[in-house]
Motif scaffolding. Sequence first.
Motif, short mmCIF file in Angstrom:
data_model
loop_
_atom_site.label_atom_id
_atom_site.label_comp_id
_atom_site.label_asym_id
_atom_site.label_seq_id
_atom_site.Cartn_x
_atom_site.Cartn_y
_atom_site.Cartn_z
N GLY A 101 -5.73 10.14 58.21
CA GLY A 101 -5.26 8.86 57.69
C GLY A 101 -5.63 7.67 58.55
N PRO A 102 -6.92 7.51 58.95
CA PRO A 102 -7.27 6.44 59.88
C PRO A 102 -7.25 5.05 59.26
N ASP A 103 -7.23 4.97 57.92
CA ASP A 103 -7.35 3.67 57.26
C ASP A 103 -6.39 3.64 56.07
N ASN A 104 -6.20 2.42 55.51
CA ASN A 104 -5.49 2.34 54.24
C ASN A 104 -6.27 3.14 53.20
N VAL A 105 -5.54 3.78 52.29
CA VAL A 105 -6.21 4.58 51.27
C VAL A 105 -5.59 4.28 49.91
N THR A 106 -6.45 3.99 48.93
CA THR A 106 -6.00 3.63 47.59
C THR A 106 -6.88 4.33 46.57
N VAL A 107 -6.26 4.87 45.53
CA VAL A 107 -7.02 5.58 44.50
C VAL A 107 -6.49 5.23 43.11
N ILE A 108 -7.39 5.26 42.13
CA ILE A 108 -7.03 5.22 40.71
C ILE A 108 -7.74 6.40 40.05
N VAL A 109 -6.99 7.18 39.30
CA VAL A 109 -7.57 8.25 38.48
C VAL A 109 -7.32 7.87 37.03
N ALA A 110 -8.39 7.74 36.24
CA ALA A 110 -8.26 7.26 34.86
C ALA A 110 -9.02 8.18 33.92
N ASP A 111 -8.38 8.52 32.80
CA ASP A 111 -8.98 9.38 31.78
C ASP A 111 -9.28 8.56 30.53
N VAL A 112 -10.43 8.81 29.92
CA VAL A 112 -10.77 8.23 28.62
C VAL A 112 -10.34 9.23 27.55
N VAL A 113 -9.47 8.79 26.64
CA VAL A 113 -8.91 9.70 25.63
C VAL A 113 -9.07 9.07 24.25
N GLU A 114 -9.03 9.92 23.25
CA GLU A 114 -8.99 9.47 21.86
C GLU A 114 -7.55 9.47 21.40
N GLU A 115 -7.13 8.36 20.75
CA GLU A 115 -5.76 8.29 20.25
C GLU A 115 -5.66 7.21 19.18
N GLU A 116 -4.56 7.25 18.47
CA GLU A 116 -4.24 6.16 17.56
C GLU A 116 -3.95 4.92 18.39
N PRO A 117 -4.28 3.74 17.90
CA PRO A 117 -4.06 2.52 18.69
C PRO A 117 -2.61 2.39 19.15
N GLN A 118 -2.40 2.31 20.46
CA GLN A 118 -1.08 2.09 21.03
C GLN A 118 -1.27 1.51 22.44
N PRO A 119 -0.33 0.68 22.85
CA PRO A 119 -0.54 -0.04 24.12
C PRO A 119 -0.12 0.79 25.31
N GLN A 120 -0.63 0.39 26.45
CA GLN A 120 -0.14 0.87 27.73
C GLN A 120 0.57 -0.27 28.42
N ALA A 121 1.51 0.08 29.29
CA ALA A 121 2.14 -0.95 30.10
C ALA A 121 1.12 -1.49 31.09
N LYS B 85 -6.03 6.14 30.11
CA LYS B 85 -4.75 6.55 30.70
C LYS B 85 -4.99 6.69 32.19
N TYR B 86 -4.13 6.16 33.01
CA TYR B 86 -4.45 6.02 34.42
C TYR B 86 -3.23 6.28 35.30
N ALA B 87 -3.51 6.58 36.55
CA ALA B 87 -2.48 6.68 37.61
C ALA B 87 -3.10 6.10 38.87
N ALA B 88 -2.30 5.37 39.63
CA ALA B 88 -2.80 4.74 40.86
C ALA B 88 -1.83 5.00 41.99
N ARG B 89 -2.38 5.17 43.18
CA ARG B 89 -1.57 5.39 44.38
C ARG B 89 -2.20 4.63 45.55
N SER B 90 -1.36 4.20 46.47
CA SER B 90 -1.87 3.55 47.67
C SER B 90 -0.99 3.89 48.85
N ASP B 91 -1.59 4.02 50.02
CA ASP B 91 -0.85 4.35 51.24
C ASP B 91 -1.50 3.61 52.41
N ARG B 92 -0.68 3.14 53.32
CA ARG B 92 -1.25 2.38 54.45
C ARG B 92 -1.93 3.27 55.47
#
Length: 451
Positions: A225-245, A6-13
Amino acid sequence: MTLALKYAARSDRGLHRSNNEDSVYAGPHLLAIADGMGGHAAGEVASKVVIAALAPLDEDVPGDDLLGKLHEAVVSGNDTIAELVDQDPDLEGMGTTLTAILFGGGRLGLVNIGDSRTYLLRDGQFNQITRDDSFVQSLLDEGRITPEEALTHPQRSLVLRALVGHEVIEPTLQVRETRAGDRYLLCSDGLSDVVGFEKLAETMQIADRQACADKMIELALQGGGPDNVTVIVADVVEEEPQPQATQAFESSNNHMHPVGPTTSPPRPPVQMPPQQPPPHQATMQQPPQQPQKKKKRGRKIAIIVAVSVIFLALIGAGIRYLAYTNYYVGVSDGGEIAIFQGVRGTVLGVGLHRKVEGSCAPAAGPDCRPLRIEDLGATNTTRANEGFPVNDLEAARRTINTWRSEDQQPEPQQPVNCPTPLPGSSATSTPTDVPSLPGETPPGSSTQPSC
């Protein structure tokens, strides 16, 4: 139960860049960040090309050969950069870093090149699990500087290895086990160069991953904020099989962008989408009798994105070439006549010219007096204010010298001090009428100016 991301991503110039050269992809199997370099949109092209090469890895369950697939995609992206540089020499010097995770359930493949980073938070312990390919990292490895000194080192952005197309640079590859509860942070150096390790570790404790990613961006901007900045935060979880977008998150010149939904309703794994997804998004829900459409559509989207970016970059390079092959003589901000390279005006707020030198050429020496707009006559004043075009730098210097000789007034002559006549004497002397030979000065005459 299975392991899923499960993940979230953000980016800023950032606060000091006019465009965003970072590119990012976040999906159920693939997380990737590329930080482009090269300027004038070239870095943006390089990062998007490499992300487009990796994106098809997210379309299927990776299988066992995690590192082989990552390596093949990286080589493909590097080859594409080489082809683009061969087609357009103005793109010479562009390249990109890369850090990416290919998630295979109980294991993941990790690839890294350059100074974009991946961190792992496990059982309360926060660690960087990639090594920077940078000059500062080499100094740290040799014990020549401390980690504290590295944060402010003037060469901390100097990358020693990157994907630049000319040669195959082997990335660092590793396989790691995954556990439920693991949290990964992928980021460009716009975050890690500004926010310290302890603050990153503290922020990773924020339970909501989207709030955590937002806070990372906020900290980078608070740090200048001297540079472009991009991050992804992702968690490894246990779940019943189901897709992510699955969504290819494209960085742009706008500020903070979310990846979009990170989960979708449960469905059978074999289903595919009933309609064409919007650009940068591939949601799989169609009957299984056409399994190849999913892969073809993802590749088509990646190709369209890459071609569009390349086309815009080529247009920008053409404008830049036409602009910087011209020179003109104009007026600088301080009122001095100066030589400019480029053409007057702007495109989308970006200036198409730069000042090359003032009215005194480097060889003129310290006695050269700057030529100012108020020194010129009416004709040359108009020419300077409108920008007087010339063929090259030497022609510009000759033009300034011509204007200087035409319009600068000569230094006034000092008046001659004549003696005051004595009372009773005449102010002028009467020459004695004495014959003189040809070529001689008659007696009583003077070569000095008359008083």
